[in-house]
Design a protein around this motif. Structure first.
Motif, PDB file in Angstrom:
ATOM      1  N   ALA A   1      27.372 -13.302  27.295  1.00  0.00           N
ATOM      2  CA  ALA A   1      28.248 -13.507  28.252  1.00  0.00           C
ATOM      3  C   ALA A   1      29.362 -12.736  27.983  1.00  0.00           C
ATOM      4  O   ALA A   1      29.750 -12.425  26.886  1.00  0.00           O
ATOM      5  CB  ALA A   1      28.786 -15.078  28.129  1.00  0.00           C
ATOM      6  N   PRO A   2      30.077 -12.108  29.087  1.00  0.00           N
ATOM      7  CA  PRO A   2      31.493 -11.467  28.721  1.00  0.00           C
ATOM      8  C   PRO A   2      32.559 -12.149  28.141  1.00  0.00           C
ATOM      9  O   PRO A   2      32.663 -13.457  28.306  1.00  0.00           O
ATOM     10  CB  PRO A   2      31.811 -10.941  30.000  1.00  0.00           C
ATOM     11  CG  PRO A   2      31.186 -12.144  31.090  1.00  0.00           C
ATOM     12  CD  PRO A   2      30.119 -12.462  30.554  1.00  0.00           C
TER      13      PRO A   2
ATOM     14  N   GLY B   1      27.459   5.355  25.686  1.00  0.00           N
ATOM     15  CA  GLY B   1      27.419   4.064  26.410  1.00  0.00           C
ATOM     16  C   GLY B   1      28.484   3.042  26.335  1.00  0.00           C
ATOM     17  O   GLY B   1      29.602   3.640  26.228  1.00  0.00           O
ATOM     18  N   ALA B   2      28.212   1.785  25.989  1.00  0.00           N
ATOM     19  CA  ALA B   2      29.132   0.762  26.279  1.00  0.00           C
ATOM     20  C   ALA B   2      30.264   0.924  24.960  1.00  0.00           C
ATOM     21  O   ALA B   2      29.907   1.606  23.979  1.00  0.00           O
ATOM     22  CB  ALA B   2      28.550  -0.897  26.234  1.00  0.00           C
ATOM     23  N   ALA B   3      31.279   0.293  25.167  1.00  0.00           N
ATOM     24  CA  ALA B   3      32.548   0.399  24.177  1.00  0.00           C
ATOM     25  C   ALA B   3      31.622  -0.227  23.029  1.00  0.00           C
ATOM     26  O   ALA B   3      31.057  -1.320  22.898  1.00  0.00           O
ATOM     27  CB  ALA B   3      33.668  -0.224  24.602  1.00  0.00           C
TER      28      ALA B   3
ATOM     29  N   VAL C   1      23.122  -4.861  27.686  1.00  0.00           N
ATOM     30  CA  VAL C   1      21.721  -4.327  27.388  1.00  0.00           C
ATOM     31  C   VAL C   1      21.175  -3.214  26.713  1.00  0.00           C
ATOM     32  O   VAL C   1      20.529  -2.197  27.120  1.00  0.00           O
ATOM     33  CB  VAL C   1      20.754  -4.936  28.532  1.00  0.00           C
ATOM     34  CG1 VAL C   1      19.198  -4.954  27.915  1.00  0.00           C
ATOM     35  CG2 VAL C   1      21.071  -6.078  29.394  1.00  0.00           C
ATOM     36  N   GLU C   2      22.056  -2.724  25.870  1.00  0.00           N
ATOM     37  CA  GLU C   2      21.986  -1.313  25.297  1.00  0.00           C
ATOM     38  C   GLU C   2      21.554  -1.682  23.794  1.00  0.00           C
ATOM     39  O   GLU C   2      21.624  -2.637  23.234  1.00  0.00           O
ATOM     40  CB  GLU C   2      23.282  -0.410  25.218  1.00  0.00           C
ATOM     41  CG  GLU C   2      23.527  -0.268  26.774  1.00  0.00           C
ATOM     42  CD  GLU C   2      24.911   0.677  26.821  1.00  0.00           C
ATOM     43  OE1 GLU C   2      25.300   1.215  28.003  1.00  0.00           O
ATOM     44  OE2 GLU C   2      25.697   0.863  25.726  1.00  0.00           O
ATOM     45  N   ALA C   3      21.154  -0.381  23.100  1.00  0.00           N
ATOM     46  CA  ALA C   3      21.193  -0.516  21.547  1.00  0.00           C
ATOM     47  C   ALA C   3      22.322  -0.827  20.969  1.00  0.00           C
ATOM     48  O   ALA C   3      23.454  -0.579  21.449  1.00  0.00           O
ATOM     49  CB  ALA C   3      20.811   1.051  21.186  1.00  0.00           C
ATOM     50  N   SER C   4      22.086  -1.501  19.833  1.00  0.00           N
ATOM     51  CA  SER C   4      23.045  -2.156  19.100  1.00  0.00           C
ATOM     52  C   SER C   4      24.040  -0.938  18.564  1.00  0.00           C
ATOM     53  O   SER C   4      23.610   0.182  18.428  1.00  0.00           O
ATOM     54  CB  SER C   4      23.059  -2.916  17.841  1.00  0.00           C
ATOM     55  OG  SER C   4      22.119  -2.122  16.898  1.00  0.00           O
ATOM     56  N   ASP C   5      25.226  -1.055  18.277  1.00  0.00           N
ATOM     57  CA  ASP C   5      26.042  -0.258  17.737  1.00  0.00           C
ATOM     58  C   ASP C   5      25.471   0.402  16.560  1.00  0.00           C
ATOM     59  O   ASP C   5      25.675   1.642  16.346  1.00  0.00           O
ATOM     60  CB  ASP C   5      27.618  -0.547  17.467  1.00  0.00           C
ATOM     61  CG  ASP C   5      28.208  -1.139  18.617  1.00  0.00           C
ATOM     62  OD1 ASP C   5      28.375  -0.578  19.656  1.00  0.00           O
ATOM     63  OD2 ASP C   5      28.813  -2.425  18.569  1.00  0.00           O
ATOM     64  N   GLN C   6      25.088  -0.342  15.634  1.00  0.00           N
ATOM     65  CA  GLN C   6      24.515   0.357  14.452  1.00  0.00           C
ATOM     66  C   GLN C   6      23.236   1.261  14.793  1.00  0.00           C
ATOM     67  O   GLN C   6      23.103   2.325  13.917  1.00  0.00           O
ATOM     68  CB  GLN C   6      23.888  -1.005  13.439  1.00  0.00           C
ATOM     69  CG  GLN C   6      25.018  -1.887  12.782  1.00  0.00           C
ATOM     70  CD  GLN C   6      25.689  -2.812  14.027  1.00  0.00           C
ATOM     71  OE1 GLN C   6      25.041  -2.798  14.876  1.00  0.00           O
ATOM     72  NE2 GLN C   6      26.868  -3.183  13.505  1.00  0.00           N
ATOM     73  N   GLU C   7      22.480   0.752  15.638  1.00  0.00           N
ATOM     74  CA  GLU C   7      21.385   1.651  16.010  1.00  0.00           C
ATOM     75  C   GLU C   7      21.826   3.029  16.681  1.00  0.00           C
ATOM     76  O   GLU C   7      21.341   4.033  16.495  1.00  0.00           O
ATOM     77  CB  GLU C   7      20.351   0.684  17.104  1.00  0.00           C
ATOM     78  CG  GLU C   7      19.216   1.460  17.185  1.00  0.00           C
ATOM     79  CD  GLU C   7      18.182   0.662  18.043  1.00  0.00           C
ATOM     80  OE1 GLU C   7      16.947   1.123  18.342  1.00  0.00           O
ATOM     81  OE2 GLU C   7      18.532  -0.225  18.587  1.00  0.00           O
TER      82      GLU C   7
ATOM     83  N   ARG D   1      30.427  -3.919  22.538  1.00  0.00           N
ATOM     84  CA  ARG D   1      29.810  -4.429  23.784  1.00  0.00           C
ATOM     85  C   ARG D   1      28.482  -4.110  24.272  1.00  0.00           C
ATOM     86  O   ARG D   1      27.974  -4.243  25.507  1.00  0.00           O
ATOM     87  CB  ARG D   1      30.883  -4.157  24.757  1.00  0.00           C
ATOM     88  CG  ARG D   1      32.435  -4.549  24.629  1.00  0.00           C
ATOM     89  CD  ARG D   1      33.436  -4.125  25.623  1.00  0.00           C
ATOM     90  NE  ARG D   1      34.623  -3.969  25.471  1.00  0.00           N
ATOM     91  CZ  ARG D   1      35.710  -3.479  26.186  1.00  0.00           C
ATOM     92  NH1 ARG D   1      35.285  -2.910  27.344  1.00  0.00           N
ATOM     93  NH2 ARG D   1      37.039  -3.813  25.848  1.00  0.00           N
ATOM     94  N   SER D   2      27.802  -3.729  23.305  1.00  0.00           N
ATOM     95  CA  SER D   2      26.460  -3.036  23.656  1.00  0.00           C
ATOM     96  C   SER D   2      25.501  -4.023  24.193  1.00  0.00           C
ATOM     97  O   SER D   2      24.837  -3.929  24.989  1.00  0.00           O
ATOM     98  CB  SER D   2      25.905  -2.355  22.531  1.00  0.00           C
ATOM     99  OG  SER D   2      26.680  -1.201  22.039  1.00  0.00           O
ATOM    100  N   ALA D   3      25.369  -5.217  23.680  1.00  0.00           N
ATOM    101  CA  ALA D   3      24.526  -6.425  24.051  1.00  0.00           C
ATOM    102  C   ALA D   3      24.780  -6.814  25.256  1.00  0.00           C
ATOM    103  O   ALA D   3      23.755  -7.358  26.101  1.00  0.00           O
ATOM    104  CB  ALA D   3      24.759  -7.471  23.017  1.00  0.00           C
ATOM    105  N   ARG D   4      26.274  -7.017  25.772  1.00  0.00           N
ATOM    106  CA  ARG D   4      26.256  -7.271  26.989  1.00  0.00           C
ATOM    107  C   ARG D   4      25.761  -6.440  28.074  1.00  0.00           C
ATOM    108  O   ARG D   4      25.653  -7.072  29.089  1.00  0.00           O
ATOM    109  CB  ARG D   4      28.337  -7.126  27.146  1.00  0.00           C
ATOM    110  CG  ARG D   4      28.548  -7.706  28.619  1.00  0.00           C
ATOM    111  CD  ARG D   4      30.108  -7.490  28.503  1.00  0.00           C
ATOM    112  NE  ARG D   4      30.711  -8.202  27.597  1.00  0.00           N
ATOM    113  CZ  ARG D   4      32.099  -7.972  27.383  1.00  0.00           C
ATOM    114  NH1 ARG D   4      32.951  -7.169  28.369  1.00  0.00           N
ATOM    115  NH2 ARG D   4      33.017  -8.393  26.319  1.00  0.00           N
TER     116      ARG D   4
END
Length: 310
Positions: free
Chosen positions: A309-310, A257-259, A267-273, A262-265
């Motif tokens: 926000a970005p 997914g996102a870099a 609406v993805e699972a957190s990097d740790q998850e 940048r996951s929260a931006r």
């Protein structure tokens, strides 16, 4: 009447006078010959003295050189102090070639010369060189490749600082190929490669490498990863598709997914998850290959993250 015969007086021979002041011409020639012979003798003696002086000076210089070598010790090899295990013989040979060979005279100038030569080797930095009684010691930091990149059928490595390294087979390391980066050209070896997609790929590979050392040191997950595709970073090709995709050696797709960061931006699972889900799957099955067609990491399993926000 008869004439009386007159008696002719006989001419007395002329008297010869001898002078000690004047010499005949033959004596003058002899004198010139003697003078020329004397000059030749003087010139010969002078030339011999010059030759002897040059020889003596040569012996003096040779003696000084011998004393210099004797005071500095014998010639010795180049020694890479604290060389990492993955730094194989091919890389060592590259360093030796750049330094100027395998054996060096252990004098006071060799350390500076070797240090200047090794500045051209991209694999080393923060280089310090000193001579000892038996070798030329090189202490340096080593750039370890984390990714492989290609352009025009030519392969290069890239380290965690995005410094480009020349390609040599390194069996001791697991190196994942980075695909889909936007740069059209690769800078010369030793220079940094720019681009947010390259930076995103390096960041994720470093995170997974760190996780391997912590949780699965005996069987690193990265050994099963063939490539990381960043062609859709930030959704620049398709917003719905995963921005970063990992591909296993058998083709299994891991939708990261996102870099990283940048996951929260999006609406993805957190990097740790994401990391936890991936390594949980890996430890449960002992592999990520041949189990499913793809592994989806973008969907949060806990609380749904709020966009930022970005």
């Amino acid at each position: 009447m008869a004439r009386k015969r007159t008696k002719r007086k006989k001419k007395k021979p002329a008297k010869r006078w001898f002078s000690f002041g004047a010499k005949p011409a033959a004596n003058k020639k002899t004198r010139a010959d003697k003078a020329g012979s004397g000059r030749r003798i003087v010139f010969t003696v002078f030339a011999l003295l010059c030759v002897l002086a040059v020889v003596a000076a040569g012996f003096v210089l040779l003696d000084r050189y011998v004393q210099k070598i004797a005071s500095s010790g014998r010639a010795g090899p180049l020694e890479l102090v604290d060389k990492p295990e993955w730094f194989n013989n091919e890389l060592v040979q590259e360093v030796h070639d750049a330094a100027g060979g395998g054996e060096f005279a252990l004098d006071e100038t060799v350390a500076r010369t070797v240090a200047e030569n090794l500045e051209l080797v991209a694999w080393l930095y923060d280089i310090k060189v000193q001579t000892t009684s038996s070798s030329v010691e090189v202490r340096a930091k080593y750039r370890r490749p984390v990714g492989l990149i290609r352009r025009a059928r030519t392969a290069y490595y890239i380290d965690c600082d995005a410094v480009v390294l020349d390609y040599l087979p390194i069996e001791e390391l697991t190196i994942v190929e980075i695909k889909g980066f936007s740069a059209r050209t690769i800078p010369p070896v030793g220079n940094m490669m720019t681009g947010d997609d390259i930076a995103a790929a390096i960041k994720l590979l470093v995170v997974l490498e760190t996780m391997d050392r912590i949780s699965t040191p005996q069987a690193p997950l990265l050994r099963e990863i063939a490539s990381i595709d960043v062609s859709n970073l930030d959704g620049r090709r398709n917003r719905r598709n995963a921005h970063i995709v990992l591909y296993a050696k058998d083709g299994t797709q891991v939708n990261w997914g996102a870099a990283y960061g940048r996951s929260a931006r999006y609406v993805e699972a957190s990097d740790q998850e994401k990391v936890a889900m991936l390594y949980e799957f890996y430890t449960q099955h002992g592999t990520i290959q041949g189990i499913v067609k793809y592994i989806e990491l973008r969907n949060p399993q806990e609380a749904v993250p709020r966009p930022t926000a970005p």
